[in-house]
Write a protein that holds these residues in place. Sequence first.
Motif, PDB file in Angstrom:
ATOM      1  N   LEU A  22      16.997 -58.919  56.343  1.00 49.31           N
ATOM      2  CA  LEU A  22      16.487 -60.252  56.190  1.00 49.31           C
ATOM      3  C   LEU A  22      17.543 -61.271  55.378  1.00 49.31           C
ATOM      4  O   LEU A  22      16.994 -62.352  55.814  1.00 49.31           O
ATOM      5  CB  LEU A  22      15.077 -59.694  54.920  1.00 49.31           C
ATOM      6  N   ARG A  23      18.134 -60.674  54.083  1.00 47.79           N
ATOM      7  CA  ARG A  23      18.849 -61.722  53.211  1.00 47.79           C
ATOM      8  C   ARG A  23      19.556 -62.388  54.179  1.00 47.79           C
ATOM      9  O   ARG A  23      20.123 -63.232  53.584  1.00 47.79           O
ATOM     10  CB  ARG A  23      19.613 -61.164  52.166  1.00 47.79           C
ATOM     11  N   GLY A  24      20.300 -61.473  55.060  1.00 44.38           N
ATOM     12  CA  GLY A  24      21.560 -61.529  55.862  1.00 44.38           C
ATOM     13  C   GLY A  24      21.148 -63.190  56.725  1.00 44.38           C
ATOM     14  O   GLY A  24      22.412 -63.461  57.345  1.00 44.38           O
ATOM     15  N   THR A  25      20.262 -62.885  57.292  1.00 45.84           N
ATOM     16  CA  THR A  25      19.452 -63.919  58.333  1.00 45.84           C
ATOM     17  C   THR A  25      19.895 -65.365  57.837  1.00 45.84           C
ATOM     18  O   THR A  25      19.656 -66.675  58.473  1.00 45.84           O
ATOM     19  CB  THR A  25      18.413 -63.611  58.886  1.00 45.84           C
ATOM     20  N   GLY A  26      19.297 -65.697  56.387  1.00 46.16           N
ATOM     21  CA  GLY A  26      19.518 -66.789  55.795  1.00 46.16           C
ATOM     22  C   GLY A  26      18.424 -67.012  55.978  1.00 46.16           C
ATOM     23  O   GLY A  26      16.852 -66.709  56.157  1.00 46.16           O
ATOM     24  N   ALA A  34      16.096 -50.990  51.737  1.00 46.71           N
ATOM     25  CA  ALA A  34      16.967 -51.786  51.815  1.00 46.71           C
ATOM     26  C   ALA A  34      17.318 -51.996  52.645  1.00 46.71           C
ATOM     27  O   ALA A  34      18.080 -53.426  52.770  1.00 46.71           O
ATOM     28  CB  ALA A  34      17.742 -50.236  50.342  1.00 46.71           C
ATOM     29  N   ARG A  35      17.912 -51.339  54.427  1.00 48.16           N
ATOM     30  CA  ARG A  35      19.062 -51.693  55.118  1.00 48.16           C
ATOM     31  C   ARG A  35      17.538 -53.185  55.691  1.00 48.16           C
ATOM     32  O   ARG A  35      18.276 -53.901  55.825  1.00 48.16           O
ATOM     33  CB  ARG A  35      18.733 -50.596  56.337  1.00 48.16           C
ATOM     34  N   LEU A  36      16.509 -52.766  55.674  1.00 47.23           N
ATOM     35  CA  LEU A  36      15.347 -53.982  56.310  1.00 47.23           C
ATOM     36  C   LEU A  36      15.552 -54.988  55.884  1.00 47.23           C
ATOM     37  O   LEU A  36      15.768 -56.374  55.953  1.00 47.23           O
ATOM     38  CB  LEU A  36      14.217 -53.092  56.458  1.00 47.23           C
ATOM     39  N   ALA A  37      15.695 -54.805  53.986  1.00 46.96           N
ATOM     40  CA  ALA A  37      15.636 -56.064  52.849  1.00 46.96           C
ATOM     41  C   ALA A  37      16.734 -56.732  52.691  1.00 46.96           C
ATOM     42  O   ALA A  37      17.128 -58.019  53.357  1.00 46.96           O
ATOM     43  CB  ALA A  37      15.212 -55.809  51.853  1.00 46.96           C
ATOM     44  N   LEU A  38      18.304 -56.333  53.938  1.00 49.44           N
ATOM     45  CA  LEU A  38      19.816 -56.486  53.512  1.00 49.44           C
ATOM     46  C   LEU A  38      19.891 -57.132  54.633  1.00 49.44           C
ATOM     47  O   LEU A  38      20.495 -58.544  54.516  1.00 49.44           O
ATOM     48  CB  LEU A  38      20.414 -55.776  53.478  1.00 49.44           C
ATOM     49  N   PRO A  54       9.945 -45.989  63.803  1.00 50.01           N
ATOM     50  CA  PRO A  54       9.627 -46.500  65.021  1.00 50.01           C
ATOM     51  C   PRO A  54      10.469 -47.921  65.235  1.00 50.01           C
ATOM     52  O   PRO A  54      10.780 -48.058  65.752  1.00 50.01           O
ATOM     53  CB  PRO A  54       8.419 -45.643  66.413  1.00 50.01           C
ATOM     54  N   ARG A  55       8.856 -48.628  64.486  1.00 43.55           N
ATOM     55  CA  ARG A  55       8.329 -49.856  64.304  1.00 43.55           C
ATOM     56  C   ARG A  55       9.968 -49.812  63.061  1.00 43.55           C
ATOM     57  O   ARG A  55      10.837 -51.078  63.746  1.00 43.55           O
ATOM     58  CB  ARG A  55       7.491 -50.188  63.882  1.00 43.55           C
ATOM     59  N   LEU A  56      10.211 -49.439  62.196  1.00 38.16           N
ATOM     60  CA  LEU A  56      11.959 -50.365  61.511  1.00 38.16           C
ATOM     61  C   LEU A  56      13.086 -49.998  62.146  1.00 38.16           C
ATOM     62  O   LEU A  56      13.373 -50.649  62.369  1.00 38.16           O
ATOM     63  CB  LEU A  56      11.709 -48.562  60.256  1.00 38.16           C
ATOM     64  N   ARG A  57      13.146 -48.355  63.118  1.00 35.01           N
ATOM     65  CA  ARG A  57      14.856 -48.789  64.522  1.00 35.01           C
ATOM     66  C   ARG A  57      13.885 -49.807  64.655  1.00 35.01           C
ATOM     67  O   ARG A  57      15.709 -49.705  65.509  1.00 35.01           O
ATOM     68  CB  ARG A  57      14.644 -47.155  64.811  1.00 35.01           C
ATOM     69  N   ASP A  58      13.775 -49.593  65.494  1.00 37.86           N
ATOM     70  CA  ASP A  58      13.812 -51.139  66.621  1.00 37.86           C
ATOM     71  C   ASP A  58      13.709 -52.133  65.893  1.00 37.86           C
ATOM     72  O   ASP A  58      14.637 -53.062  66.661  1.00 37.86           O
ATOM     73  CB  ASP A  58      11.956 -51.353  67.303  1.00 37.86           C
ATOM     74  N   THR A  59      13.305 -52.743  64.746  1.00 35.78           N
ATOM     75  CA  THR A  59      13.122 -53.439  63.917  1.00 35.78           C
ATOM     76  C   THR A  59      14.847 -53.789  63.738  1.00 35.78           C
ATOM     77  O   THR A  59      15.891 -54.771  63.935  1.00 35.78           O
ATOM     78  CB  THR A  59      12.512 -53.592  62.784  1.00 35.78           C
ATOM     79  N   LEU A  60      15.483 -52.311  63.030  1.00 35.50           N
ATOM     80  CA  LEU A  60      17.274 -52.390  62.377  1.00 35.50           C
ATOM     81  C   LEU A  60      17.998 -52.416  63.413  1.00 35.50           C
ATOM     82  O   LEU A  60      19.054 -52.700  63.319  1.00 35.50           O
ATOM     83  CB  LEU A  60      17.187 -50.931  61.771  1.00 35.50           C
ATOM     84  N   ASP A  61      17.477 -52.207  64.829  1.00 34.94           N
ATOM     85  CA  ASP A  61      18.656 -52.156  65.907  1.00 34.94           C
ATOM     86  C   ASP A  61      18.226 -53.440  66.703  1.00 34.94           C
ATOM     87  O   ASP A  61      19.757 -54.003  67.596  1.00 34.94           O
ATOM     88  CB  ASP A  61      18.209 -50.806  67.475  1.00 34.94           C
ATOM     89  N   GLU A  62      17.846 -54.602  66.225  1.00 39.18           N
ATOM     90  CA  GLU A  62      18.098 -55.924  67.168  1.00 39.18           C
ATOM     91  C   GLU A  62      18.457 -56.812  66.424  1.00 39.18           C
ATOM     92  O   GLU A  62      19.355 -56.408  65.972  1.00 39.18           O
ATOM     93  CB  GLU A  62      15.689 -55.877  66.473  1.00 39.18           C
ATOM     94  N   ILE A  63      19.422 -57.629  67.524  1.00 38.81           N
ATOM     95  CA  ILE A  63      19.774 -57.845  67.301  1.00 38.81           C
ATOM     96  C   ILE A  63      19.902 -59.032  66.122  1.00 38.81           C
ATOM     97  O   ILE A  63      18.795 -59.802  66.917  1.00 38.81           O
ATOM     98  CB  ILE A  63      21.299 -58.673  68.701  1.00 38.81           C
ATOM     99  N   VAL A  64      20.362 -59.940  65.623  1.00 31.34           N
ATOM    100  CA  VAL A  64      20.215 -60.840  64.822  1.00 31.34           C
ATOM    101  C   VAL A  64      20.472 -62.334  65.983  1.00 31.34           C
ATOM    102  O   VAL A  64      21.477 -62.272  66.416  1.00 31.34           O
ATOM    103  CB  VAL A  64      20.940 -61.523  63.954  1.00 31.34           C
ATOM    104  N   PRO A  65      19.715 -63.402  66.143  1.00 34.16           N
ATOM    105  CA  PRO A  65      19.588 -63.828  66.640  1.00 34.16           C
ATOM    106  C   PRO A  65      20.949 -65.099  66.661  1.00 34.16           C
ATOM    107  O   PRO A  65      21.296 -65.505  64.713  1.00 34.16           O
ATOM    108  CB  PRO A  65      18.439 -65.311  67.001  1.00 34.16           C
TER     109      PRO A  65
END
Length: 135
Positions: A130-134, A124-128, A32-43
Amino acid sequence: MQADLVERVESVLSGVGLLLVFVLALFDLSYPRLRDTLDEIVPAADRPVERRRYRTTLRRTLFTNALPPTIVNAVVAYALAPLAQDVVADGQLKVWDFHEVLMTFVLLYVLVLAFAVWSLVLLARLALKLRGTGS
């Protein structure tokens, strides 16, 4: 040959039950924590404080919720792989007239392998993300 294989599988199945419960519970607790984090919108990039806080949340989720289940699932799949290969290579698996112990082991191995792959995909999705946020 098959009697020896059945004996090996039965001894592994008797000891792997607790490990499978641990694997499934660990995945269930972190999913659940993973899904919530992946669904959050990047600021937005023009909000550096929120973005830094978001990166910290992503990093924490990566190391506490994504990495442990991935490692445990991969280790269990790797540990059971030689026996699963022996069972499949034996050639005695049949769809209708199957041996219950061997088929149960193969199905459990497929389940563990599916959890390992899904954990790796989420990692991998979470790492990508994280990488995409700069930085």
